[in-house]
Enzyme design. Structure first.
Site, short mmCIF file in Angstrom:
data_model
loop_
_atom_site.label_atom_id
_atom_site.label_comp_id
_atom_site.label_asym_id
_atom_site.label_seq_id
_atom_site.Cartn_x
_atom_site.Cartn_y
_atom_site.Cartn_z
N SER A 173 0.65 -1.03 0.20
CA SER A 173 -0.15 0.39 0.04
C SER A 173 0.97 1.01 -0.09
CB SER A 173 -1.13 0.68 1.23
OG SER A 173 -1.53 1.64 1.78
N ASP A 175 0.02 4.19 0.84
CA ASP A 175 -0.15 5.01 2.01
C ASP A 175 0.57 4.81 3.21
OD1 ASP A 175 -2.05 6.52 0.01
OD2 ASP A 175 -3.76 5.30 0.49
N MET A 217 -1.60 11.25 -2.70
CA MET A 217 -2.70 10.56 -1.64
C MET A 217 -2.33 10.90 0.11
SD MET A 217 -2.63 7.33 -5.20
CE MET A 217 -3.89 8.20 -6.33
N ARG A 301 -0.68 28.33 -7.87
CA ARG A 301 -0.74 27.16 -8.34
C ARG A 301 -1.18 26.04 -7.63
NH1 ARG A 301 -0.80 31.18 -11.03
NH2 ARG A 301 -0.02 31.05 -13.45
N HIS A 307 -2.60 9.31 -9.78
CA HIS A 307 -1.59 8.17 -10.00
C HIS A 307 -0.65 8.30 -10.52
CE1 HIS A 307 -6.45 7.33 -9.20
NE2 HIS A 307 -5.61 5.50 -8.92
N SER A 540 29.45 4.35 1.37
CA SER A 540 29.87 2.96 1.64
C SER A 540 29.02 2.52 2.66
CB SER A 540 30.92 2.35 1.62
OG SER A 540 31.95 3.81 1.34
N GLY A 584 32.12 1.77 -2.15
CA GLY A 584 32.11 0.94 -0.61
C GLY A 584 33.66 0.84 -0.36
#
Length: 790
Positions: A173, A175, A217, A301, A307, A540, A584
């Site tokens: 999900s 959210d 959302m 604005r 979506h 790293s 790394g």
């Protein structure tokens, strides 16, 4: 899956699971409810882990609808059916809302379809609605089978053989609205989409001195709005859980005009689609725009993201999260007995845990109930510690009190960046400066690391000076790898001149070494007897005392994106293997996690020594793979994994051995891993961990009012890190014994436990330890312990 390596207790996963399960099990995997990026990674992990342990795995297409309709909607999956889906957003097996499954007739049909294929294990990836449905189905299972037998649709033998249904859920999900889990699959990717848009909008808003109202959302959950507001330094945020106080219209307008007066050319206001006021009336983005235009006359604005947030490729975090959860889900299904309640595989801090599904759903519903009854403080508390910490941190950093309302501490606190640049450092500096000012300190910025410190490049830095810093990559203060050892005299002099009472160091392994040198020099220079704390920031991820460091997530996303592109470049030319070198130092974190997130065939790291025989077996493995439909390979190599088996050597070996079967290409990713705008995770992590470090400094300084107090104990010079589930301040002297100084890595590293995961998903034999407990835990309402969930 995190924590101490228990090498002696390892059993080959296969023998462990055969002893546990016996083959002949069938697992059905479905995605249900709204889609989320990373669902495919979870499906892939379930299918491959299932096949690996000898079970049959079935795709159930179109969620519960496919289960009810049966027929060609339930299809056995093989290893190759989940190839190349790791980087695809959404879900390849489809998802649909299903009315039929809510009725008993629908569930009867579904049960019949499952029994005919012998499926008694369900892995459900979806939101709380989907998981609740699965639990009802599980409870009714034996009753449904008996009814089917009475109608003669199945025989008595089948009823006995498939007597009970096991259910394991994973929460997909965007959210992040499910209680009990710190992060749901898809949340991090949705934040990536939001932050990309905000970064783009900021440049145009800057040009025109505009105000932008952004709607994100989250109908019932403000997580996305809150974290994106934190990550971009928004001026104001509207959430369903924490509505603005009465008179917010006026307060907001004052805040916006104050920010303009501080020479800020733009305002960003973030609104969750479910935002409400204290009377539970909706607050819409249009309303807010009208308010700003009529009250302030600003050019305003509205942008509704919609979506876009569900789309796009999953982030590295979501791919790794979903892969870990998918494997854990299969193990949970195999360990389940008829008495085991349905569980949810979830993430707490940095650990995979299993929680009772019913408790999680109940708690999720409690949040909604609290909001409906206008108990907003309870709603925030029930959301969990991560949500609460986010909200408190946002409030501290967004709203500046007038100077006359701040109690002065008469302390000077300095902030310094040390080591190589890492994305998210600037977010950490901004957070430290603002928390410090709010606590009444005078904040000083040190430019160009210890070298700049010795030369006296120290300046006061104010609240407004760090505005807009969260989204900037690199290090604005400037950073150098030079250690303080050769400048101790000069640095002590500068500490005296600027009367510095505490020091916050943000950096990588050099910062850690520097802190050790300053600690050792305390006997000689009393100026160093002040609270000092280090916040780990390096791509790293090799700082002792912390599972994560700022910048590593951004680098990981860069590696993953690049691997995706490189894999795609081979889609036309068949049979090609890529050798990719990552950064790394001696720490294999980026190579290992990058391999897991990109779906690589092998990753060579220093921590797991390898020889020519391993290289040979990898070449043979790839030769076998080329005979299937998946005709390309990806191999990652950490830059210092071996002195002699260099990237060139491996490239030449593969080219020679693979002659006539596959050809080879090599890529060194280099410094692109250190650059770029910080990912949402790094902005958020940097902001929160640095705020926590500043609170610690304030607490230490309060303990000792007056100028004369010298801090000489070990616990006044610490590294702040996240380990398993919590944030810890660890004295730097105690971390010495945990450090391999020659190779600049910690002696114990949690992510090595995820090595077998990568190998299993790439079709290698590997022994894999099941999650620390393998037991169900209970959902707690956590008290005021260290807030860790980042």
């Amino acid at each position: 899956m995190a924590g101490e390596e228990a090498s002696d207790s390892k059993v080959s996963l296969r023998t462990f699971l055969e002893h546990l399960s016996g083959a002949g099990k069938a697992i059905g995997v479905l995605t249900s409810g709204g889609d989320a990026q990373g669902m495919n990674a979870a499906v892939r992990a379930v299918v491959r882990m299932g096949i690996y342990v000898g079970a049959k795995v079935y795709f159930i297409y179109e969620g519960y609808q496919g289960m009810v309709d049966g027929g060609s909607n339930i299809v056995e999956a093989d290893w190759e059916s989940v190839s190349s889906i790791l980087q695809v957003g959404g879900t390849i097996i489809g998802s649909a809302r299903c009315k039929a499954f809510r009725t008993r007739e629908g569930r009867l049909k579904a049960a019949c379809n499952l029994v005919q294929r012998g499926i008694t294990n369900l892995c459900v990836i979806g939101g709380d609605g989907s998981l609740t449905g699965a639990n009802i189905f599980r409870k009714e299972w034996s009753g449904l089978l008996e009814e089917l037998a009475q109608h003669g649709e199945i025989d008595k033998e089948q009823v006995q053989k498939h007597a009970y249904l096991n259910v394991v859920g994973m929460v997909g999900s965007i959210d992040n609205d499910f209680c009990g889990t710190d992060m749901t699959i898809g949340t991090d990717s949705a934040l990536h989409r939001i932050i990309e848009v905000v970064d783009a909008i900021m440049t145009t808003a800057q040009s025109h001195q505009r105000t932008f109202v952004l709607e994100v959302m989250g109908r019932h959950c403000g997580y996305l709005a809150l974290v994106s507001a934190l990550a971009c330094g928004a001026d104001w945020v509207f959430l369903p859980e924490s509505p603005p106080e009465e008179g917010w219209q006026e307060n907001m307008c004052i805040k916006l005009s104050e920010n303009r007066a501080r020479k800020k050319r733009l305002n960003i206001i973030i609104v969750a689609e479910g935002a409400i006021d204290t009377q539970n009336k909706p607050i819409t983005s249009e309303q807010i725009k009208e308010l700003v235009v009529t009250q302030l006359g600003y050019d305003t604005r509205v942008t509704i993201l919609g979506h876009v947030q569900r789309g796009g490729t999953p982030s590295a975090f979501d791919r790794i999260l979903a892969s870990r959860m998918g494997v854990e889900a299969v193990v949970a299904l195999l360990q389940a007995t008829p008495e085991t309640p349905a569980c949810v595989v979830s993430l707490s801090g940095n650990q995979a845990v299993r929680l009772p599904l019913v408790e999680c759903v109940q708690m999720t519903q409690d949040v909604q109930k609290a909001m409906d009854e206008r108990r907003f403080k309870d709603a925030v508390r029930l959301r969990g510690r991560s949500f609460e910490t986010n909200l408190n941190t946002y409030k501290r950093l967004a709203i500046k009190f007038p100077d006359d309302q701040i109690v002065k501490s008469n302390c000077n606190v300095a902030v310094i960046n040390v080591g190589a640049p890492a994305a998210g450092m600037n977010a950490a500096v901004r957070s430290a400066v603002r928390v410090g000012i709010a606590d009444g300190h005078k904040m000083l910025a040190i430019y160009d690391g210890f070298e700049g410190f010795a030369k006296g490049q120290v300046k006061e830095i104010g609240w407004g000076d760090v505005g807009g810093w969260t989204g900037q990559g690199g290090s604005i203060l400037g950073t150098k790898r030079t250690l303080p050892g050769k400048f101790l005299e000069d640095i002590a002099q500068q500490m005296r001149t600027h009367s510095i009472n505490a020091l916050l160091i943000i950096g990588g392994f050099e910062a850690y070494l520097g802190l050790l040198e300053l600690s050792a020099a305390r006997d000689k220079y009393e100026e160093f007897c002040v609270p000092m704390v280090m916040v780990p920031a390096t791509v790293s991820n090799n700082v002792p005392g912390s599972d994560f460091s700022i910048g590593a997530d951004t680098a990981l996303n860069t590696i993953t994106d690049t691997c995706d592109r490189i894999k795609q470049s081979a889609s036309g030319t068949k049979r090609r293997v890529f050798i990719i070198e990552t950064m790394g130092g001696y720490c294999g974190y980026l190579a290992n996690m990058g391999a897991l997130a990109a779906g690589a065939d092998a990753a060579y790291i220093f921590e797991e020594p390898f020889d020519i025989r391993d290289l040979q077996s990898n070449v043979e493995h790839l030769t076998e793979k080329m005979k299937t439909t998946i005709q390309r390979g990806l191999v990652l190599r950490n830059e210092s994994c071996s002195e002699n088996y260099t990237t060139d050597f491996i490239y030449q070996l593969y080219s020679e051995e693979g002659k006539g079967v596959f050809d080879c290409r090599k890529n060194v990713l280099g410094h692109m891993q250190q650059g770029g705008a910080p990912s949402p995770f790094d902005r958020n992590f940097g902001t929160k961990i640095s705020a926590r470090a500043m609170q610690w400094i304030s607490m230490k300084l309060k303990e000792s009012p007056g100028k004369g107090k010298r801090f000489v104990t070990d616990d006044s010079i610490c590294v702040l890190g996240i380990s398993k589930r919590n944030l810890f301040f660890q004295p730097v002297t105690e971390l010495k014994k945990e450090t391999d100084f020659e190779h600049r890595i910690p002696k114990e590293q949690w992510w090595l436990k995820l090595r077998p995961l990568m190998k299993i998903l790439a079709k290698y034999e590997a022994s894999y330890e099941v999650s620390d407990s393998g037991q169900l835990e209970h959902v707690h309402h956590r008290g005021h312990e260290e807030p860790a969930a980042i």
